[in-house]
Design a protein around this motif. Structure first.
Motif, short mmCIF file in Angstrom:
data_model
loop_
_atom_site.label_atom_id
_atom_site.label_comp_id
_atom_site.label_asym_id
_atom_site.label_seq_id
_atom_site.Cartn_x
_atom_site.Cartn_y
_atom_site.Cartn_z
N GLY A 70 5.02 -6.22 -0.63
CA GLY A 70 5.67 -4.93 -0.53
C GLY A 70 5.55 -5.02 1.65
N ASN A 71 4.60 -5.22 2.19
CA ASN A 71 4.15 -4.90 2.80
C ASN A 71 4.80 -6.39 4.44
N ALA A 72 4.77 -7.21 3.22
CA ALA A 72 5.17 -8.44 4.28
C ALA A 72 6.37 -8.30 3.68
N ILE A 73 7.74 -7.73 2.97
CA ILE A 73 8.30 -7.56 2.98
C ILE A 73 9.12 -6.01 4.18
N LYS A 74 8.31 -4.57 3.98
CA LYS A 74 8.52 -4.38 4.92
C LYS A 74 8.61 -4.87 6.55
N GLU A 75 7.68 -5.67 6.69
CA GLU A 75 7.64 -6.05 8.57
C GLU A 75 8.60 -7.39 8.88
N SER A 76 8.80 -8.02 7.66
CA SER A 76 10.22 -8.98 7.79
C SER A 76 11.66 -8.48 8.10
N GLY A 77 11.53 -7.31 7.69
CA GLY A 77 12.60 -7.21 7.83
C GLY A 77 14.15 -7.06 7.04
N GLN A 78 14.20 -8.19 5.86
CA GLN A 78 14.34 -8.75 5.50
C GLN A 78 14.74 -8.08 4.04
N ASP A 122 -1.26 4.69 -4.59
CA ASP A 122 -1.09 5.69 -3.54
C ASP A 122 -0.15 4.41 -2.23
N ALA A 123 -0.64 3.35 -2.11
CA ALA A 123 0.21 2.39 -1.49
C ALA A 123 1.29 1.80 -2.18
N ILE A 124 1.51 1.17 -3.78
CA ILE A 124 2.53 1.14 -4.12
C ILE A 124 4.05 2.25 -4.04
N LYS A 125 3.65 3.70 -3.73
CA LYS A 125 4.13 4.53 -3.76
C LYS A 125 4.94 4.49 -3.26
N SER A 126 4.03 4.76 -1.79
CA SER A 126 5.30 4.53 -0.85
C SER A 126 5.79 3.42 0.06
N LEU A 127 5.46 2.30 -0.66
CA LEU A 127 6.30 1.45 -0.83
C LEU A 127 7.38 1.44 -1.00
N ILE A 128 7.34 1.34 -3.02
CA ILE A 128 8.85 1.88 -3.38
C ILE A 128 9.24 3.19 -2.35
N LYS A 129 8.97 4.20 -2.31
CA LYS A 129 9.48 5.27 -1.77
C LYS A 129 10.58 5.18 -0.95
N PHE A 160 11.14 -0.77 0.28
CA PHE A 160 10.54 -2.04 0.43
C PHE A 160 10.03 -3.00 -1.11
N LEU A 161 9.31 -2.12 -2.22
CA LEU A 161 9.44 -2.25 -3.70
C LEU A 161 10.67 -1.71 -4.14
N LYS A 162 11.33 -3.22 -5.29
CA LYS A 162 12.51 -1.52 -5.86
C LYS A 162 12.42 -1.18 -7.37
N ALA A 163 10.82 -1.55 -7.66
CA ALA A 163 10.26 -1.19 -8.67
C ALA A 163 8.26 -2.08 -8.97
N THR A 164 7.75 -0.92 -10.44
CA THR A 164 6.53 -1.18 -10.17
C THR A 164 6.09 -1.11 -11.64
N MET A 165 5.70 -2.02 -12.62
CA MET A 165 4.97 -1.72 -13.85
C MET A 165 3.90 -0.97 -13.32
N VAL A 166 3.99 0.64 -14.47
CA VAL A 166 2.87 1.04 -14.83
C VAL A 166 2.60 1.08 -16.05
N GLN A 167 1.04 0.50 -15.50
CA GLN A 167 0.12 0.63 -17.46
C GLN A 167 -0.68 2.41 -16.97
N ASN A 168 -1.34 2.36 -18.20
CA ASN A 168 -2.27 3.56 -18.47
C ASN A 168 -3.29 3.44 -19.09
N VAL A 210 8.63 1.76 -13.19
CA VAL A 210 8.86 3.20 -12.30
C VAL A 210 9.70 2.92 -10.43
N THR A 211 10.48 3.81 -10.77
CA THR A 211 11.65 3.03 -9.26
C THR A 211 11.51 3.85 -7.80
N LYS A 212 11.86 4.30 -7.70
CA LYS A 212 12.55 5.45 -6.35
C LYS A 212 13.43 6.38 -6.87
#
Length: 302
Positions: free
Chosen positions: A229-237, A248-255, A258-266, A300-302
């Motif tokens: 997510g951070n690489a996509i954010k910096e690339s601007g692509q 928290d970092a993944i949630k921010s990137l989805i919000k 920069f990430l479209k979805a994540t698989m959340v375990q329990n 989990v998605t935006k």
């Protein structure tokens, strides 16, 4: 006098009997250790949280979470040996690799230590395993990648995969499922690159993938997903990023897209049920049957 003596003796006998009943009724206390791959990911804290909840409910558990500072087989073996030396009755283990720790587990079992796997098993018999069906979850991640590529109108191109290492059973299974979902769909899946779960390393790998023109990247664990997510954010692509796990970092990137979805375990379920099962086996309430329990995954998605 004799009557008084007999009464006194009777009182003493009854006191001793009640004392014995009280001692026998006292619940036996157990030492249980959680040993994870490392201390880097918030994910492991979720397993710890579940263990703490179960320990508090049971009340007869001396519980401790311990882990290496980084993913390292030798350090995890040391943790297992230390737990045994400190009188562990049971160990809840997320194995860094399937083979490296087996000798240490064999020695632990010889000393009557019960082994329960959480998240990632080793190739050694255990009381039970509480984990995600990782191959199925990886396939779900692949389907999310396909859905988002189609939404963006991208019908072909290269896709990169970032994972922990080539040995960790859970992430190897995720990669297998992801590749199966993408097979025959017109995309080129590049060789998987490994970051040892380190987000900074993952970011460098993802940046290289983006330079190669990848249209999508899958990060197979928390560190891999954050780096992606951070690489996509910096690339601007407009690269499609799909992750695994939650922080928290993944949630921010989805919000922020920069990430479209994540698989959340329990993970809390793994810890909670794993520790309760350990105590049930130690008290003889259930038999160790090697059961494998799928603790589930959510998209989990935006």
């Amino acid at each position: 006098m004799k009557k008084l003596f007999r009464c006194t003796l009777l009182v003493l006998v009854l006191a001793l009997c009640f004392s014995a009943v009280s001692i026998n009724a006292a619940p036996q206390s157990f030492k249980i250790f959680l040993i994870t791959m490392d201390q880097m990911d918030q994910y492991w804290a979720g397993i710890d949280q579940g263990c703490k909840k179960a320990a508090a409910e049971l009340g007869n558990v001396d519980y401790k979470w311990t882990a290496p500072d980084v993913k390292d087989d030798a350090k995890q073996i040391e943790m297992i040996n230390n737990a045994v030396a400190n009188g562990a009755n049971a160990i809840l283990l997320a194995a860094n690799g399937p083979d490296a720790v087996t000798s240490a587990l064999k020695e632990a079992q010889a000393k009557k230590v019960q082994i329960i796997y959480v998240d990632s098993p080793a190739k050694f018999p255990a009381v039970a395993t509480y984990a995600t069906n990782n191959e199925g979850a990886g396939k779900t991640a692949g389907n999310e990648m396909l859905k988002n590529l189609a939404k963006a109108g991208i019908k072909k191109g290269k896709i990169g995969i970032i994972s922990v290492n080539a040995a960790t059973a859970s992430t190897v299974a995720r990669e297998k499922g992801f590749r199966a979902a993408l097979r025959g769909k017109g995309y080129t899946l590049l060789a998987t690159q490994y970051c040892d779960g380190d987000a900074a390393k993952a970011k460098d790998i993802a940046t290289n993938y983006i330079t190669q023109g990848c249209v999508g990247i899958f990060g197979a664990n928390e560190g891999s997903a954050v780096g992606t997510g951070n690489a996509i954010k910096e690339s601007g692509q407009s690269v499609i990023g799909i992750g695994f796990d939650s922080s928290d970092a993944i949630k921010s990137l989805i919000k922020n897209g920069f990430l479209k979805a994540t698989m959340v375990q329990n993970p809390s379920v793994m810890g909670y049920e794993g520790l309760k099962t350990a105590v049930s086996v130690l008290t003889g309430k259930v038999k160790a049957d090697g059961k494998v329990v799928d603790t589930g995954v959510s998209v989990v998605t935006k």
